[in-house]
Design an enzyme around this catalytic site. Sequence first.
Site, PDB file in Angstrom:
ATOM      1  N   LYS A 167      49.933  35.828  39.397  1.00  8.61           N
ATOM      2  CA  LYS A 167      48.769  35.395  40.165  1.00  8.61           C
ATOM      3  C   LYS A 167      48.240  36.566  40.993  1.00  8.61           C
ATOM      4  O   LYS A 167      49.015  37.368  41.518  1.00  8.61           O
ATOM      5  CB  LYS A 167      49.181  34.236  41.076  1.00  8.61           C
ATOM      6  N   SER A 214      50.372  24.370  45.237  1.00 10.58           N
ATOM      7  CA  SER A 214      49.502  25.187  44.390  1.00 10.58           C
ATOM      8  C   SER A 214      50.106  25.628  43.074  1.00 10.58           C
ATOM      9  O   SER A 214      49.408  26.173  42.220  1.00 10.58           O
ATOM     10  CB  SER A 214      49.026  26.428  45.154  1.00 10.58           C
ATOM     11  N   SER A 262      46.084  26.107  43.650  1.00  7.32           N
ATOM     12  CA  SER A 262      45.224  27.254  43.435  1.00  7.32           C
ATOM     13  C   SER A 262      45.696  28.203  42.336  1.00  7.32           C
ATOM     14  O   SER A 262      45.033  29.191  42.027  1.00  7.32           O
ATOM     15  CB  SER A 262      45.095  28.038  44.738  1.00  7.32           C
TER      16      SER A 262
END
Length: 568
Positions: free
Chosen positions: A116, A235, A211
């Site tokens: 990420k 997330s 996210s």
Amino acid sequence: MLKGSVTIKDGCGHVPSLATGDLFFLLAWLLWWQAGHEDHAGPDPPRKVSAALKQGQITPTELCQKCLSLIKKTKFLNAYITVSEEVALKQAEESEKRYKNGQSLGDLDGIPVAVKDNFSTSGIETTCASNMLKGYIPPYNATVVQKLLDQGALLMGKTNLDEFAMGSGSTDGIFGPVKNPWSYSKQYREKRKQNPHNKNEDSDWLITGGSSGGSAAAVSAFTCYAALGSDTGGSTRNPAAHCGLVGFKPSYGLVSRHGLIPLVNSMDVPGILTRCVDDAAVVLGALAGPDPKDSTTVHDPINKPFMLPSLADVSKLCIGIPKEYLIPELSSEVRSLWSKAADLFESEGAKVLEVSLPHTSYSIVCYHVLCTTEVASNMARFDGLQYGHRCDINVSTEAMYAATRREGFNDVVRGRILSGNFFLLKENYENYFVKAQKVRRLIANDFVNAFNSGVDVLLTPTTLSEAVPYLEFIKEDNRTRSAQDDIFTQAVNMAGLPAVSIPVALSNQGLPIGLQFIGRAFCDQQLLTVAKWFEKQVQFPVIQLQELMDDCSAVLENEKSASVSLKQ
């Protein structure tokens, strides 16, 4: 009893659809099938692939090139912000040399992974999907990234997210929203064709959740073997549920946060996204452990690797069902699967108890106060002086600060900063921040009391429903959506507990639904062992993306999903 008929399964307990272009499953499945195994348990993908690499049946470079090809083919999903092709190929070359010399570094050597884009990566742009950090290249690796590289993993690239990981849809970053690969699956599209009200198929694609949606899409679309996300309030688990993956949040302090650009220091945890529980355990084994650069990591010796036994008997387990999680907003399909999952454990001899977490109704408000206050503190470092974006205004230092932050942050980030600073005002500090900290302690104690009552693992929904279309998702603002989507997940972060989302079944729309298991602090191995048993029972089907990857569709035309799942 929910028992499946005899089926060929991959090592993760999934029924393989070999027309999907998944080289890892394909390779492992073929090796297992050729070996003539009849136990129907399937192979262990990471170790089988590792064994194939050791035996020279496939090279790290070939594996890397295959993933790079799939990344290009699925570029429209917008899963990646940066693709580190040259870096990955160089790492694959080095891995190949080690295998030739019989010096493999372990199960992750030569295995493609993604990270990420809020984890620092040396020499590779790290943006947090924000104008504030666009063009920023860190001089060091996050500890978890370095540990993966030390194990020989191949870094395919940095994945997309909500700006600074603030969101639950992966729709609010500067690089645009991430599309859920299940939008293009055979399972979903066939269901849509049966609905005469669905007219515009191309524009009605689904969100991934967030996210960490880019990492989830990257794994779901087979462009990598595993991916790192971050988990502050759900997330990692939220997009895992929407993308049919295993999403694991370790105990707070088990895995280093050094190099993870902070959102909420007291809740942030590096998360792991994989296609099965065993894979998550392999990655956790590489990442867990103390870090002198992160004082919040525990220094007790950790048993590594995290080998998961095959649990044959669950009769000694006690599964807790929190009654406060049965809320009106929960979809009927998720509610039904949650109930059937509890029945499955009970039918196999486990004790299933209803438990109470009495302060659950306060958790989302408490989380919002604490989250925004820490955000306000953490975002103060982005002032245009040290790194990142800096505006052209030079009238005064104050004007430069204000313009830089106005240009660098989106409305969501600025809104959370504003809220956090409001809660931290002298006249509000006691009534908001201090009170929220006290409620947080009560929430954590609720979990302690539940586990002290004899419960081994809690079973809850992960999300309110399946993934929704993007056009429907954006009808609500970020704050409202986050409050809805984090309802079952954020309390775990406030308590510092381990939790994992496991894909259970496909909805009536052909979309994944996940359930969440919550364990005692630092009992991550026990939690994953129970999750592995459950995963084997439900036999969640592999996504079928043959229309997306038509060059792989000739591998096996006979796509049978003959498993008995919770849906039946």
